[in-house]
Design a protein around this motif. Sequence first.
Motif, PDB file in Angstrom:
ATOM      1  N   PRO A 631      32.224  46.117  28.004  1.00 40.88           N
ATOM      2  CA  PRO A 631      32.502  45.025  27.261  1.00 40.88           C
ATOM      3  C   PRO A 631      33.368  45.199  26.207  1.00 40.88           C
ATOM      4  N   LYS A 632      33.648  46.436  25.315  1.00 46.70           N
ATOM      5  CA  LYS A 632      34.542  46.655  24.312  1.00 46.70           C
ATOM      6  C   LYS A 632      36.049  46.530  25.094  1.00 46.70           C
ATOM      7  N   GLU A 633      35.953  46.956  26.076  1.00 46.87           N
ATOM      8  CA  GLU A 633      37.201  47.125  26.776  1.00 46.87           C
ATOM      9  C   GLU A 633      37.523  45.479  27.447  1.00 46.87           C
ATOM     10  N   GLU A 634      37.058  44.460  27.289  1.00 44.61           N
ATOM     11  CA  GLU A 634      37.500  43.168  28.630  1.00 44.61           C
ATOM     12  C   GLU A 634      38.293  43.088  28.278  1.00 44.61           C
ATOM     13  N   SER A 635      39.708  42.883  29.135  1.00 44.94           N
ATOM     14  CA  SER A 635      40.602  42.128  28.688  1.00 44.94           C
ATOM     15  C   SER A 635      41.554  40.895  29.138  1.00 44.94           C
ATOM     16  N   VAL A 636      40.472  40.565  30.194  1.00 46.71           N
ATOM     17  CA  VAL A 636      40.971  40.118  32.121  1.00 46.71           C
ATOM     18  C   VAL A 636      39.956  39.032  31.945  1.00 46.71           C
ATOM     19  N   VAL A 637      40.766  37.474  32.466  1.00 39.68           N
ATOM     20  CA  VAL A 637      39.632  37.084  32.718  1.00 39.68           C
ATOM     21  C   VAL A 637      40.316  35.798  33.672  1.00 39.68           C
ATOM     22  N   ILE A 638      39.216  35.779  34.581  1.00 40.18           N
ATOM     23  CA  ILE A 638      39.945  34.301  35.696  1.00 40.18           C
ATOM     24  C   ILE A 638      39.193  33.156  35.555  1.00 40.18           C
ATOM     25  N   LEU A 639      40.052  32.011  35.848  1.00 39.23           N
ATOM     26  CA  LEU A 639      39.873  30.802  35.252  1.00 39.23           C
ATOM     27  C   LEU A 639      39.888  29.525  36.029  1.00 39.23           C
TER      28      LEU A 639
END
Lengths: 875, 110
Positions: A631-639
């Motif tokens: 979780p600390k390195e979360e950087s991308v997302v798909i919406l």
Amino acid sequence: MKKQGTPPRWALRLLEWYCRPDLLEDLQGDLHEYFERNIEEKGVRRARLNYIVDVFKFFKPYTVKKLDILDQLTQFVMFKNYFKTSVRSIVRNKLFSAINIVGLAISMSICLLVISIVSESFSYDKFHADYDRIHRVITQYQFLEDDPNDFASTSILAGQRTMEEVPGLEASTMLVSNYSEDILINDKYYPIEGRFATEDFFEVFSFNVLRGNASTALEEPNSIVITDKTAERLYAGKDALGKTMVTKSGKNYLITAIVETPPHASHFTFQSLISYSTYKAERNENPDSKYWISWNNIWSNHVYIKLLENTKPAEVNARLLSISEEENKASDRISNTVSLQPLTNIIMRSDLSNSNGKVIGIEVIWILTGLTLVIILSAGFNYTNLSIARSLRRSKEVGVRKVIGATRGHIFTQFILEATIISMISLCISFFLLQVLKPQFVQLLPEFAEAYQLNTEVSLVLYFILFAVIIGVMAGTFPALFLSKLNAINALKNSGSGRLFSRVNVRKALIVIQFTLSIAFIVAASIGYKQYKYALGFDLGFNTENILNVRVQGNDVGQLEAAFSKIPEVTDISKSTLVASTGSTYSATFKFEDPMDSTSLFYNAVDEKYIPLMKHDIIAGTNFTGLSKDPKEESVVILNETAIKHFNMGTPTEALEKNVEIDGKKLKIIGVVRDFHYAKIQDDIEPFGFRNTNNQYYIMNLKIDTKDVLNTMQKIEQAWDSVDEVHPLNAQFYDERIERAYADFSILFKVVGFLAFVSISIATMGLLGMSVYTAETRLKEISIRKVLGATEGSLIKLLAKSFMWLLCIAALIAVPITYFVFDSLILIDMANRINIGVIELFSGVVIIFTIGFFTIGSQTWKAAKSNPAQTLRSQ
Amino acid sequence: MKGTNLGEFEEVVLLTIAALLNDAYSVAICDEIARVTERKVKLSVVHAVLNRLEKKGYVKSHLGEPTKARGGRRKRFFTISHAGKVALTKVKEQRDQLWSLVPDFNLKFI
């Protein structure tokens, strides 16, 4: 001359009540004359007083009405006679009695079920001493100007401030839910669930403490109170009190008390209670994190208070409101308002989220009661209808009775008694039917199975009998009134002529009402069925076939994956937070460029395999690449498309590479997925995103390719057991979960369908009775017509016409009303709904017409076929 | 039955009814007795006596015409019946007979 003032009304009434009618008028006049005289001499008040005194003075043996003891005695003596004639009449008219008894029995069994349900619902939580003084602190949560949501839970801060600052409390306690641990006993792990509770728990609730000291049991940290069932499970046959429990995570809990397992009628239950001081100590280990005690952390704590006898809930509410206002000043955007909810109201309110136990909802009770009333009304109509139709025959009996000296009251009693006997016989039958219905009802929904036991208790049987008497009296009133009104001479002289029969319109109206209800039920059931099928067959926007969802239950995801991947039938495995489209949701705050403009983003944290496995359609950009991130390195997302549109990011391709802020983290959009139904299909599609963190995997999605499902399931279970031997496997196919999620519609369909069946049966039986009766009474007419050359077809037409007209009227009333109710009231809130078609609307009409035609037709056919010579000769 | 004996108050009431002729109804009877005997007469007592006399058959009663007074209620007028007249006469005869036995002087000392 003053003429104002009248004698006190109640004194006048009293006089009217006790005084013999032949003395009344004169006496009233005398008193009035004195009253007027007294007004002039002594004033209004003294006059009124004197009047009252006089009224009492005149209460003397000679003025008092003779009591109708004699009359009552006759009724009592005649009771045996009434009973005998009633039974004879029931036996003689076998068809009519059977129709009445069966109809009443069927509908009464449903009523008995509802009575059981309602009485059990209202018995909830009443075993606590002074239950009417116990309240729960609930919270209204509002995010900015959004619609507020009500929660059954509240924050720990609210609980503490309530306990410390609100005056007038006898005791108060706070529960923190969702504690679960594995306990090590003799080298074996046993899972245990529980709640943290503050030390005054047993002051508020009257759960029965079997061993140990209730008042100190929850004081010390690391104390645990377990139920007798849990004690039996963990330490079978041994004394658990004073033992130390060792948990998997290495903590030691001392068992300080054994409490009886909460009774069924308690809205919440527990296996164990751990002292709140334990929870506090654990939280304080990390002094930086203060969120657990913050005003806005309202999610899993429940506060109960017991008021002192003279404390009014309104006073406490006012105090709670001022605390809320004070705290809300400090928090921006979110405001929480706490208030009281009475203990007995908890089970009735289904609109509160985060309930810590069972909820039934007053709506369920209202709907059930309403539908049942409709059914019992229908059966009552049958009785009324058939009795009036038969009254032609009974009128002679009434005539004779009246000639011999029966009063109207006597006749009335007789017919009421007859109706009550019928309803009592029905009660006996319906009691057996009830035993069949009970398990059927309980199995409708797991929630019902949890909430209801439906035991037959003595008090309940008394209710049943009382109910049967009421039904008997109600069904019998109209015929009894009608028959008792008959004039003796007319009844004897004119029996057979139409003049007695002036109630035809009432009967017709009752038939129309019955069939209107039946048609409405059928239409409602078919609409419910269509919506259910529609929901199941709906294209959710992704693939749900052959996917088995396994709950992780706190195990190591990697280990499980390794175990499952050894099974050849499992072709692919992905991991996610939740099973989408079945009602559960996760949400985060979602911002784009403007830091002040935020919305909720529903999300599902998934691994890189999830999107291809579920066949989600990525319309721009790419899937997650590589392994999911810490979780600390979360950087991308798909919406999804809706999320892009919400912040006007342009086309999906333009939105790529833009940065958004989710739960305070800057994330880059790497893909856009086609809109799909994340929530239930009746809800609109909201902004949604797939996140790529590995700390929120609660579900493993197994793609299964097999012909032998049972064998595969066994293998999966073995694989599970090799990783986790404590908890049993919890797995379900995706399609099954969706079916479960749309159970509302299937229940609507099942319940209403059943009621439709019952109401049609009852109405048809009534119609059968009526047509038998009509055919019988018009037999002479039919015979003459036949002799004169009428064909059988024309005779059937003649007899059936009036009934078919009634059915037409019923259809004309029922169809538009049902259409309106469903189209504008029930389905209106659903984003994806069926259109009500001709088939749904007219299926009911067709069914009713077919049944009605065959019922009437069969009887008229019989009458029309009969040999006219025979009939005319015997008449 | 109590027999045909008239009580003292019954006798007074019966006499009053006779005296009032066509205007004998409960309130009027009350007032009249109060005026003549100068004692307080309760309506409830008179009412009870009237009822008793009617039962014994000494008086007959009928309802009058409704008027605006008395809250629109009709009056019950009493008339003395033949039996009533006989009873009154009998009482008077008995009294007269007793009077005739009393020597003149005894009364003078009262």
